[in-house]
Design a protein around this motif. Structure first.
Motif, PDB file in Angstrom:
ATOM      1  N   CYS A 150       0.851  -1.191   0.000  1.00  0.00           N
ATOM      2  CA  CYS A 150       0.000   0.000   0.000  1.00  0.00           C
ATOM      3  C   CYS A 150       0.891   1.246   0.000  1.00  0.00           C
ATOM      4  CB  CYS A 150      -0.922   0.002   1.212  1.00  0.00           C
ATOM      5  SG  CYS A 150      -0.062  -0.062   2.793  1.00  0.00           S
ATOM      6  N   PRO A 151       0.334   2.416  -0.329  1.00  0.00           N
ATOM      7  CA  PRO A 151       1.153   3.638  -0.399  1.00  0.00           C
ATOM      8  C   PRO A 151       1.934   3.933   0.881  1.00  0.00           C
ATOM      9  CG  PRO A 151      -0.978   4.021  -1.433  1.00  0.00           C
ATOM     10  CD  PRO A 151      -1.051   2.664  -0.802  1.00  0.00           C
ATOM     11  N   ALA A 152       1.311   3.704   2.038  1.00  0.00           N
ATOM     12  CA  ALA A 152       2.012   3.979   3.298  1.00  0.00           C
ATOM     13  C   ALA A 152       3.229   3.086   3.454  1.00  0.00           C
ATOM     14  CB  ALA A 152       1.050   3.779   4.472  1.00  0.00           C
ATOM     15  N   ARG A 153       3.101   1.809   3.105  1.00  0.00           N
ATOM     16  CA  ARG A 153       4.248   0.901   3.187  1.00  0.00           C
ATOM     17  C   ARG A 153       5.317   1.271   2.161  1.00  0.00           C
ATOM     18  NH1 ARG A 153       3.975  -1.058   8.101  1.00  0.00           N
ATOM     19  NH2 ARG A 153       2.041  -2.195   8.512  1.00  0.00           N
ATOM     20  N   HIS A 154       4.886   1.679   0.980  1.00  0.00           N
ATOM     21  CA  HIS A 154       5.851   2.070  -0.047  1.00  0.00           C
ATOM     22  C   HIS A 154       6.726   3.219   0.469  1.00  0.00           C
ATOM     23  CE1 HIS A 154       7.364   2.407  -4.158  1.00  0.00           C
ATOM     24  NE2 HIS A 154       7.269   3.719  -4.026  1.00  0.00           N
ATOM     25  N   LYS A 155       6.099   4.190   1.087  1.00  0.00           N
ATOM     26  CA  LYS A 155       6.855   5.317   1.658  1.00  0.00           C
ATOM     27  C   LYS A 155       7.746   4.848   2.798  1.00  0.00           C
ATOM     28  CE  LYS A 155       6.184   9.930   3.624  1.00  0.00           C
ATOM     29  NZ  LYS A 155       5.159  10.951   4.013  1.00  0.00           N
ATOM     30  N   TRP A 156       7.218   3.972   3.634  1.00  0.00           N
ATOM     31  CA  TRP A 156       7.945   3.436   4.786  1.00  0.00           C
ATOM     32  C   TRP A 156       9.219   2.696   4.359  1.00  0.00           C
ATOM     33  CZ3 TRP A 156       7.470  -2.027   6.494  1.00  0.00           C
ATOM     34  CH2 TRP A 156       8.043  -2.270   7.746  1.00  0.00           C
ATOM     35  N   LEU A 157       9.184   2.053   3.204  1.00  0.00           N
ATOM     36  CA  LEU A 157      10.310   1.246   2.733  1.00  0.00           C
ATOM     37  C   LEU A 157      11.280   2.025   1.845  1.00  0.00           C
ATOM     38  CD1 LEU A 157       8.232  -1.951   1.915  1.00  0.00           C
ATOM     39  CD2 LEU A 157       9.913  -1.737   3.758  1.00  0.00           C
ATOM     40  N   HIS A 158      11.099   3.321   1.750  1.00  0.00           N
ATOM     41  CA  HIS A 158      11.916   4.144   0.855  1.00  0.00           C
ATOM     42  C   HIS A 158      13.408   3.972   1.101  1.00  0.00           C
ATOM     43  CE1 HIS A 158      14.281   7.846   0.151  1.00  0.00           C
ATOM     44  NE2 HIS A 158      13.646   7.851  -1.004  1.00  0.00           N
ATOM     45  N   ASP A 159      13.840   4.024   2.354  1.00  0.00           N
ATOM     46  CA  ASP A 159      15.271   3.982   2.659  1.00  0.00           C
ATOM     47  C   ASP A 159      15.905   2.660   2.244  1.00  0.00           C
ATOM     48  OD1 ASP A 159      14.975   6.502   3.659  1.00  0.00           O
ATOM     49  OD2 ASP A 159      15.160   5.936   5.774  1.00  0.00           O
ATOM     50  N   LYS A 160      15.160   1.580   2.309  1.00  0.00           N
ATOM     51  CA  LYS A 160      15.694   0.282   1.888  1.00  0.00           C
ATOM     52  C   LYS A 160      15.912   0.268   0.369  1.00  0.00           C
ATOM     53  CE  LYS A 160      13.219  -2.064   5.627  1.00  0.00           C
ATOM     54  NZ  LYS A 160      14.327  -2.006   6.582  1.00  0.00           N
ATOM     55  N   ARG A 161      14.960   0.813  -0.368  1.00  0.00           N
ATOM     56  CA  ARG A 161      15.133   0.888  -1.829  1.00  0.00           C
ATOM     57  C   ARG A 161      16.313   1.794  -2.183  1.00  0.00           C
ATOM     58  NH1 ARG A 161       9.606   1.740  -1.325  1.00  0.00           N
ATOM     59  NH2 ARG A 161       9.847   3.936  -1.922  1.00  0.00           N
ATOM     60  N   GLU A 162      16.431   2.906  -1.479  1.00  0.00           N
ATOM     61  CA  GLU A 162      17.535   3.827  -1.753  1.00  0.00           C
ATOM     62  C   GLU A 162      18.882   3.164  -1.462  1.00  0.00           C
ATOM     63  OE1 GLU A 162      18.915   7.433   0.766  1.00  0.00           O
ATOM     64  OE2 GLU A 162      17.483   8.249  -0.695  1.00  0.00           O
ATOM     65  N   GLY A 163      18.931   2.372  -0.395  1.00  0.00           N
ATOM     66  CA  GLY A 163      20.175   1.674  -0.076  1.00  0.00           C
ATOM     67  C   GLY A 163      20.601   0.725  -1.181  1.00  0.00           C
ATOM     68  N   LEU A 168      23.875  -0.533  -6.044  1.00  0.00           N
ATOM     69  CA  LEU A 168      23.992  -0.752  -7.492  1.00  0.00           C
ATOM     70  C   LEU A 168      25.155   0.041  -8.068  1.00  0.00           C
ATOM     71  CD1 LEU A 168      22.765  -1.544 -10.365  1.00  0.00           C
ATOM     72  CD2 LEU A 168      21.481   0.592 -10.167  1.00  0.00           C
ATOM     73  N   VAL A 169      25.212   1.323  -7.722  1.00  0.00           N
ATOM     74  CA  VAL A 169      26.276   2.186  -8.239  1.00  0.00           C
ATOM     75  C   VAL A 169      27.632   1.724  -7.719  1.00  0.00           C
ATOM     76  CG1 VAL A 169      27.148   4.554  -8.271  1.00  0.00           C
ATOM     77  CG2 VAL A 169      24.693   4.129  -8.476  1.00  0.00           C
ATOM     78  N   LYS A 170      27.691   1.372  -6.450  1.00  0.00           N
ATOM     79  CA  LYS A 170      28.942   0.896  -5.851  1.00  0.00           C
ATOM     80  C   LYS A 170      29.423  -0.386  -6.539  1.00  0.00           C
ATOM     81  CE  LYS A 170      30.583  -1.235  -1.550  1.00  0.00           C
ATOM     82  NZ  LYS A 170      30.187  -1.644  -0.177  1.00  0.00           N
ATOM     83  N   ARG A 198      14.672  -8.753  -1.610  1.00  0.00           N
ATOM     84  CA  ARG A 198      15.147  -9.341  -0.352  1.00  0.00           C
ATOM     85  C   ARG A 198      15.214  -8.295   0.760  1.00  0.00           C
ATOM     86  NH1 ARG A 198      18.319 -12.229  -4.022  1.00  0.00           N
ATOM     87  NH2 ARG A 198      19.983 -10.678  -3.902  1.00  0.00           N
ATOM     88  N   ARG A 199      15.636  -7.086   0.414  1.00  0.00           N
ATOM     89  CA  ARG A 199      15.715  -6.026   1.419  1.00  0.00           C
ATOM     90  C   ARG A 199      14.319  -5.663   1.929  1.00  0.00           C
ATOM     91  NH1 ARG A 199      19.874  -4.318   4.340  1.00  0.00           N
ATOM     92  NH2 ARG A 199      21.194  -3.885   2.542  1.00  0.00           N
ATOM     93  N   LEU A 200      13.359  -5.550   1.040  1.00  0.00           N
ATOM     94  CA  LEU A 200      12.008  -5.191   1.464  1.00  0.00           C
ATOM     95  C   LEU A 200      11.362  -6.310   2.265  1.00  0.00           C
ATOM     96  CD1 LEU A 200      10.527  -3.442  -1.710  1.00  0.00           C
ATOM     97  CD2 LEU A 200      11.887  -2.456   0.135  1.00  0.00           C
ATOM     98  N   GLU A 386      14.460   8.986  -5.854  1.00  0.00           N
ATOM     99  CA  GLU A 386      13.078   8.711  -6.230  1.00  0.00           C
ATOM    100  C   GLU A 386      12.264   9.997  -6.371  1.00  0.00           C
ATOM    101  OE1 GLU A 386      11.202   5.843  -3.725  1.00  0.00           O
ATOM    102  OE2 GLU A 386      12.689   4.271  -4.136  1.00  0.00           O
ATOM    103  N   SER A 387      12.600  11.018  -5.600  1.00  0.00           N
ATOM    104  CA  SER A 387      11.875  12.287  -5.683  1.00  0.00           C
ATOM    105  C   SER A 387      12.066  12.976  -7.029  1.00  0.00           C
ATOM    106  CB  SER A 387      12.326  13.220  -4.559  1.00  0.00           C
ATOM    107  OG  SER A 387      13.731  13.429  -4.601  1.00  0.00           O
ATOM    108  N   ASP A 388      13.070  12.543  -7.810  1.00  0.00           N
ATOM    109  CA  ASP A 388      13.319  13.132  -9.132  1.00  0.00           C
ATOM    110  C   ASP A 388      12.500  12.468 -10.232  1.00  0.00           C
ATOM    111  OD1 ASP A 388      15.470  14.892  -8.241  1.00  0.00           O
ATOM    112  OD2 ASP A 388      16.710  13.093  -8.083  1.00  0.00           O
ATOM    113  N   ILE A 389      11.893  11.326  -9.939  1.00  0.00           N
ATOM    114  CA  ILE A 389      11.272  10.507 -10.988  1.00  0.00           C
ATOM    115  C   ILE A 389      10.222  11.279 -11.775  1.00  0.00           C
ATOM    116  CG2 ILE A 389       9.736   8.539 -11.367  1.00  0.00           C
ATOM    117  CD1 ILE A 389      11.326   6.985  -9.299  1.00  0.00           C
TER     118      ILE A 389
END
Length: 547
Positions: A150-163, A168-170, A198-200, A386-389
């Motif tokens: 749900c949208p609330a969980r998507h926002k809650w998991l933001h930092d894991k996706r960013e990590g 990926l870049v590293k 796996r992170r989520l 993600e805020s740039d998308i």
């Protein structure tokens, strides 16, 4: 070309025997009675044999998805009927007709087939995504939509996706140092998608001790390969491997026993054993994590967790309670949901971006246009977020075009007609399997100009209209639509755009030699025949790669 194995010959002989059985008369009588109620014709298709239908032709002519597409082209039809046993399989390549199925009559086609693979991977249909229509599906889907995906969980998991976007870049940066700047983008894209899921789900990238460079160990490589195996087994007439590596050794076919239940257990072509082995190894990787968490939240250690907050989706599933405060999901249902969530997030982003990068490297002007957009919106002093998308319309147009032209599976998971109905002037019998032909929709020359050419600009309507990856009018399929549409579409879109944006922003990509990238599609499926290997050069300040 046809490929006939001893197992296929045995299946053909057994089906031929069945065709001679005395049930022919009963079948014909039922058909006559049914046709009296609805005199409209079935959609056009190849002439079926008595009882066994078109199964012999499909078994002789692999891969099955190309065999299905061939008569549609020969008959110049956008809807067809291919009978397998007593089941009518209805493939569609027309967006307008597809909308009749999944929008106008969505309630009629809201069920899923009961198959050997879907039943195995869903732990006996205890979750939502693969379950047939009914009380269990309604209950589990409500839980997922309102509490988990749900949208609330998507926002809650933001930092894991960013990590994982940072990793990926590293990882690509470290590969550049050790591989002469030649990078296998199939490995990169699949590893990223597997890491995110796996992170989520488990709040960890690795099942055991990982590597310092951010790359996968054998367990993570096997995990992603097995997820692809599960996906390909579950999609009808899709990819079936003879190993646990989702590469070019695949054979596209269908599981005979799904259409001839009396063959269950004989495993004529080895599909049942492959499915069970894939599910067994996936569960072996998942089980230690799930069992430990169950003990923490519900077992002897639960008192230690009373003040703790959930850390990932597995915690959320375990902590869900009913109105009486008791656990909503049994341990078996938690395991089933875990498996299904893992299966929905890996394939689409990784396949689409491998193809997009291959197309863009072959057309450097497209790559340059994407770089210009990223430099304008984000610059070179920070990594894209993600805020740039919302401002990255050209990046999204490239991803959208990859979804249109290059599919990870030829068909969607079938929808089942729950009653007799009529679509596009044709009779659709109850129990029919409805297949949206992803290749036919996305490459339909009546819909798309130059359908076989990769043209991202076709998706940019104006400078002010935001590009989105979902296609509600079913001119192609990215995340489907309707009651059985993808419930994780927001996650899939975010993963896809971030994967492409980080790769293009962080590195300058070029062909590894003077030759162009080979864009040949595998005979066995709509994926690249060979993994994409490209030359990567750094284009950002060095400290950004090591964040």
């Amino acid at each position: 070309m046809s490929s006939t194995t001893p197992a296929t010959i045995n299946a053909l002989l057994l089906l031929a025997f069945v065709a001679l059985c005395n049930i022919v008369k009963q079948q014909l009588c039922r058909k006559t009675i049914r046709n009296q109620h609805n005199p409209l014709p079935l959609p056009p298709g190849p002439a079926p044999w008595l009882v066994v239908g078109c199964a012999p032709g499909m078994l002789r002519n692999k891969p099955a998805f190309r065999w299905i597409h061939r008569p549609m082209e020969e008959m110049n039809t956008e809807i067809a009927c291919i009978r397998l046993g007593s089941t009518h399989v209805i493939p569609i390549t027309c967006p307008t007709i597809a909308q009749e199925f999944l929008r106008k009559q969505d309630s009629v086609f809201a069920s899923r087939p009961v198959t050997m693979a879907s039943g195995t991977f869903s732990n006996g249909y205890l979750a939502a995504i693969l379950s047939p229509y009914g009380e269990q599906w309604n209950k589990m889907r409500r839980v997922l939509v309102s509490k988990v995906i749900c949208p609330a969980r998507h926002k809650w998991l933001h930092d894991k996706r960013e990590g994982e976007a940072d990793n990926l870049v590293k990882y690509v940066f470290n590969l550049c140092k050790t591989s002469g700047h030649q990078v296998n983008l199939r490995t990169i894209t699949r590893h990223y998608a597997g890491n995110v899921t796996r992170r989520l789900m488990f709040n960890k990238r690795y099942f055991g001790k990982g590597w310092q460079d951010g790359g996968p160990t054998i367990d993570e490589e096997q995990h992603v390969d097995l997820i692809f195996n599960a996906i390909f087994f579950t999609f009808s007439f899709s990819l079936v491997t003879t190993s646990f590596v989702a590469t070019t050794s695949m054979i596209l076919t269908f599981c005979v026993s799904d259409y001839f239940p009396f063959l269950v257990g004989l495993d004529l072509e080895g599909h049942e054993n492959e499915v069970k082995e894939s599910a067994r190894i996936l569960r072996r990787l998942h089980e230690p994590i799930i069992s430990k968490r169950m003990k923490q939240w519900r077992g002897n250690l639960s008192s230690e967790c009373e003040e703790k907050e959930p850390q990932d989706l597995l915690d959320v599933l375990i902590m869900l309670n009913d109105l009486q405060g008791k656990p909503l999901l049994t341990p078996q249902k938690v395991r089933a949901h875990t498996m299904e969530i893992m299966m929905v997030a890996v394939d689409n982003p990784s396949n689409a971006i491998e193809w997009a990068m291959a197309e863009m490297i072959n057309q450097p002007e497209l790559l340059n246009k994407a770089i210009e957009e990223l430099d304008k919106v984000v610059g070179k002093e920070r990594l894209v977020q993600e805020s740039d998308i919302s401002q990255l319309n050209y990046i999204k147009a490239c991803a959208r075009e990859a979804f249109r032209l290059h599919l990870v599976t030829p068909f969607n998971v079938p929808h089942i007609a729950m009653s007799d109905t009529t679509v596009a002037g044709y009779r659709i019998p109850k129990g029919s399997h409805i297949l949206l032909n992803r290749i036919g929709l996305g490459r339909n020359p009546k819909v798309w100009d130059e359908p076989l050419k990769f043209k991202p600009d076709r998706h940019i309507i104006s400078d002010h209209a935001e590009v989105v990856l979902i296609e509600p009018n079913l001119r192609f399929i990215s995340f489907s639509t309707g009651r059985r549409g993808c419930i994780a579409a927001t996650l899939g879109m975010t993963m896809t755009v971030m994967l492409l944006a980080r790769l293009i922003q962080g590195f300058s990509w070029s062909k590894p030699s003077i030759l162009s990238v080979n864009l040949a599609e595998s005979r066995n499926g709509p994926f690249l025949a060979e993994p994409l290997v490209a030359q990567a050069e750094l284009r950002l300040p060095s400290h950004l790669y090591l964040a």
